[in-house]
Motif scaffolding. Structure first.
Motif, PDB file in Angstrom:
ATOM      1  N   UNK A 124      55.685  29.957  -9.096  1.00 26.73           N
ATOM      2  CA  UNK A 124      56.103  28.706  -9.708  1.00 26.73           C
ATOM      3  C   UNK A 124      54.869  27.838  -9.940  1.00 26.73           C
ATOM      4  N   UNK A 125      54.726  27.251 -11.133  1.00 25.69           N
ATOM      5  CA  UNK A 125      53.570  26.394 -11.397  1.00 25.69           C
ATOM      6  C   UNK A 125      53.934  25.326 -12.405  1.00 25.69           C
ATOM      7  N   UNK A 126      53.165  24.261 -12.411  1.00 28.12           N
ATOM      8  CA  UNK A 126      53.309  23.207 -13.411  1.00 28.12           C
ATOM      9  C   UNK A 126      51.926  22.822 -13.913  1.00 28.12           C
ATOM     10  N   UNK A 127      51.858  22.394 -15.149  1.00 22.77           N
ATOM     11  CA  UNK A 127      50.631  21.827 -15.706  1.00 22.77           C
ATOM     12  C   UNK A 127      50.719  20.315 -15.584  1.00 22.77           C
ATOM     13  N   UNK A 128      49.709  19.720 -14.996  1.00 23.69           N
ATOM     14  CA  UNK A 128      49.723  18.279 -14.789  1.00 23.69           C
ATOM     15  C   UNK A 128      49.397  17.550 -16.087  1.00 23.69           C
ATOM     16  N   UNK A 129      49.866  16.300 -16.209  1.00 25.04           N
ATOM     17  CA  UNK A 129      49.490  15.513 -17.394  1.00 25.04           C
ATOM     18  C   UNK A 129      47.972  15.412 -17.506  1.00 25.04           C
ATOM     19  N   UNK A 130      47.481  15.365 -18.730  1.00 22.38           N
ATOM     20  CA  UNK A 130      46.041  15.252 -18.924  1.00 22.38           C
ATOM     21  C   UNK A 130      45.579  13.853 -18.556  1.00 22.38           C
ATOM     22  N   UNK A 131      44.416  13.793 -17.934  1.00 20.97           N
ATOM     23  CA  UNK A 131      43.834  12.501 -17.587  1.00 20.97           C
ATOM     24  C   UNK A 131      43.022  11.980 -18.764  1.00 20.97           C
ATOM     25  N   UNK A 181      31.323   6.833 -10.091  1.00 19.59           N
ATOM     26  CA  UNK A 181      32.328   7.738 -10.630  1.00 19.59           C
ATOM     27  C   UNK A 181      33.563   6.955 -11.046  1.00 19.59           C
ATOM     28  N   UNK A 182      34.151   7.380 -12.149  1.00 20.20           N
ATOM     29  CA  UNK A 182      35.476   6.896 -12.532  1.00 20.20           C
ATOM     30  C   UNK A 182      36.488   7.723 -11.737  1.00 20.20           C
ATOM     31  N   UNK A 183      37.292   7.070 -10.903  1.00 19.38           N
ATOM     32  CA  UNK A 183      38.222   7.782 -10.038  1.00 19.38           C
ATOM     33  C   UNK A 183      39.641   7.644 -10.574  1.00 19.38           C
ATOM     34  N   UNK A 184      40.308   8.782 -10.694  1.00 23.40           N
ATOM     35  CA  UNK A 184      41.696   8.822 -11.142  1.00 23.40           C
ATOM     36  C   UNK A 184      42.514   9.610 -10.125  1.00 23.40           C
ATOM     37  N   UNK A 185      43.787   9.270 -10.000  1.00 21.07           N
ATOM     38  CA  UNK A 185      44.657   9.940  -9.041  1.00 21.07           C
ATOM     39  C   UNK A 185      46.019  10.168  -9.670  1.00 21.07           C
ATOM     40  N   UNK A 186      46.613  11.297  -9.329  1.00 19.39           N
ATOM     41  CA  UNK A 186      47.946  11.624  -9.827  1.00 19.39           C
ATOM     42  C   UNK A 186      48.816  12.036  -8.651  1.00 19.39           C
ATOM     43  N   UNK A 187      49.971  11.407  -8.516  1.00 19.53           N
ATOM     44  CA  UNK A 187      50.974  11.824  -7.546  1.00 19.53           C
ATOM     45  C   UNK A 187      51.896  12.828  -8.218  1.00 19.53           C
ATOM     46  N   UNK A 188      52.066  13.991  -7.610  1.00 19.40           N
ATOM     47  CA  UNK A 188      52.888  15.026  -8.218  1.00 19.40           C
ATOM     48  C   UNK A 188      54.289  14.486  -8.522  1.00 19.40           C
ATOM     49  N   UNK A 190      54.660  12.226 -10.999  1.00 21.42           N
ATOM     50  CA  UNK A 190      54.408  11.040 -11.817  1.00 21.42           C
ATOM     51  C   UNK A 190      54.014  11.466 -13.232  1.00 21.42           C
ATOM     52  N   UNK A 191      54.300  10.638 -14.231  1.00 21.00           N
ATOM     53  CA  UNK A 191      54.019  11.030 -15.615  1.00 21.00           C
ATOM     54  C   UNK A 191      52.567  10.852 -16.033  1.00 21.00           C
ATOM     55  N   UNK A 192      51.777  10.098 -15.268  1.00 18.39           N
ATOM     56  CA  UNK A 192      50.408   9.816 -15.720  1.00 18.39           C
ATOM     57  C   UNK A 192      49.498   9.568 -14.522  1.00 18.39           C
ATOM     58  N   UNK A 193      48.186   9.704 -14.796  1.00 15.80           N
ATOM     59  CA  UNK A 193      47.169   9.415 -13.797  1.00 15.80           C
ATOM     60  C   UNK A 193      46.987   7.905 -13.668  1.00 15.80           C
ATOM     61  N   UNK A 194      46.583   7.468 -12.471  1.00 13.11           N
ATOM     62  CA  UNK A 194      46.261   6.061 -12.244  1.00 13.11           C
ATOM     63  C   UNK A 194      44.761   5.928 -12.008  1.00 13.11           C
ATOM     64  N   UNK A 195      44.190   4.819 -12.431  1.00  9.51           N
ATOM     65  CA  UNK A 195      42.770   4.547 -12.208  1.00  9.51           C
ATOM     66  C   UNK A 195      42.583   3.787 -10.904  1.00  9.51           C
TER      67      UNK A 195
END
Length: 384
Positions: A124-131, A181-188, A190-195
């Motif tokens: 089972x796998x998912x592709x995460x939203x692009x940052x 560094x520009x830091x981004x995070x995604x909670x599995x 969620x629809x998008x990355x957060x800065x």
């Protein structure tokens, strides 16, 4: 007679099996197939993983890309233990970024902004939203699990390669890279990355992910006009970066050490040029005085490396991206019997008995010739 046992008893029995044995049980009959899919069994099995040795996932990309294999370390005492090939979904050429709570985090080798989360046993796998796409990016990743909210998180620190005329730069392997560094995070889920706030450290993507006490850890590269490397943590709950105190040890001031999780403790391995190394362990997390030098491990060359003709056998593998980032020796994990599991030059597995200081070379049918090893907790849980 098993059909006469209460369902909760059968679930308790099956939950004690390694994940690969559960996959085989799935094929016994329709009743067992349904049991293996039971969410209660999945939770029970995963809760017992702490009592057993983890498994290893072997990643190979030469001569065929995207090959994965598994080995149950809890069955090392068996006379015959095979390496099992994993059926990998059709994905672009990937790199394994980390393993956490039964899942692997992968990224596209050519397009670093394409990230996948994958369970190698359920496929089972998912592709995460692009940052947010950044040109000439040099990303460092982390993959972790927040115990409080039961959420997986992917962290991405992006360093841009900047023109030579810019100031405030760090010289690194022939190129100039921004210190921040520009830091981004995604909670599995969620629809998008957060800065997040910018990070004023240049993190090093180590050979293995280090998650201890609910925090991810990296070693930093030395900074201009400042001596020494730092240990940087990221708290998966409050999403803050912090410095972790180091011991008063010269070896941890130079970029020749790797961080690792050894028996649930943050540890550091300091290598020298002759294959020898020492291991420092932080017995009480975030307490500088609790760092102690636990082991001094001497030089060892596995028999498979001694007998190998490097000019002919290793030359093809040098085309692999895994060869370029493999060190001569790397500690994988601490086994339940107290032995330390080592990987030599992406080819040989060795256990070190810390009681008598002896090495034992391990061989398994089906083990690929060249590989990168990832310590993994096998699970049958689905990503959703």
């Amino acid at each position: 007679m098993i059909e006469y046992l209460p369902c909760e008893v059968v679930l308790d029995i099956l939950s004690r099996l390694p994940v690969t044995s559960l996959l085989h049980s799935n094929l016994v009959c329709k009743a067992w197939h349904n049991l293996v899919q039971d969410p209660l069994l999945v939770c029970m099995q995963f809760s017992r993983t702490i009592d057993h040795d983890p498994c290893l996932i072997f990643h190979c990309d030469y001569p065929i890309q995207n090959q994965l294999f598994s080995l149950e370390l809890s069955a090392l005492s068996k006379d015959v233990q095979r390496v099992n090939k994993i059926r990998v979904p059709v994905l672009p050429e990937f790199e394994v970024l980390g393993s956490c709570k039964g899942l692997l985090c992968l990224c596209d080798s050519s397009a670093k902004d394409i990230v996948y989360v994958y369970n190698p046993f359920t496929r089972d796998y998912i592709e995460l939203p692009k940052s947010t796409e950044l040109l000439h990016q040099n990303p460092v990743f982390g993959f972790g699990f927040n115990q409080t909210t039961s959420q997986y998180k992917v962290v991405k620190a992006v360093y841009q390669k900047l023109p030579f005329r810019r100031c405030g730069l760090h010289h690194y392997y022939g190129g100039l890279i921004s210190l921040q560094a520009e830091v981004q995070i995604l909670t599995l889920g969620s629809p998008a990355w957060r800065n997040l706030e910018k990070l004023p450290y240049h993190l090093h993507q180590g050979p293995s992910q280090v998650s201890v006490c609910g925090r991810l850890h990296w070693r930093s590269w030395p900074r201009q006009f400042r001596s020494g490397c730092l240990i940087i943590s990221f708290d998966l709950e409050d999403e803050q970066f912090r410095e972790v105190p180091k011991p008063d040890c010269d070896g941890l001031d130079r970029p020749n050490f790797h961080l690792l999780d050894l028996g649930g403790c943050l540890s550091a391995t300091i290598y020298d040029t002759y294959g020898q190394f020492e291991i420092w362990i932080m017995k009480e997390y975030n307490v500088k005085e609790s760092w102690i030098k636990e082991f001094n491990i001497g030089n060892h060359v596995p028999r498979s490396l001694e007998e190998m003709d490097w000019n002919s056998a290793a030359q093809p593998f040098r085309d692999s991206k895994l060869y370029r980032k493999s060190s001569f020796v790397r500690i994988l994990c601490l086994l339940k019997n107290g032995d330390i599991l080592l990987l030599y030059k992406g080819r040989a597995l060795v256990t070190y008995d810390r009681k008598d200081g002896t090495f034992k070379d391990l061989t398994f049918p089906g083990l690929p010739s060249w590989f990168e090893a990832v310590v993994h907790e096998g699970s049958l849980q689905w990503i959703d």
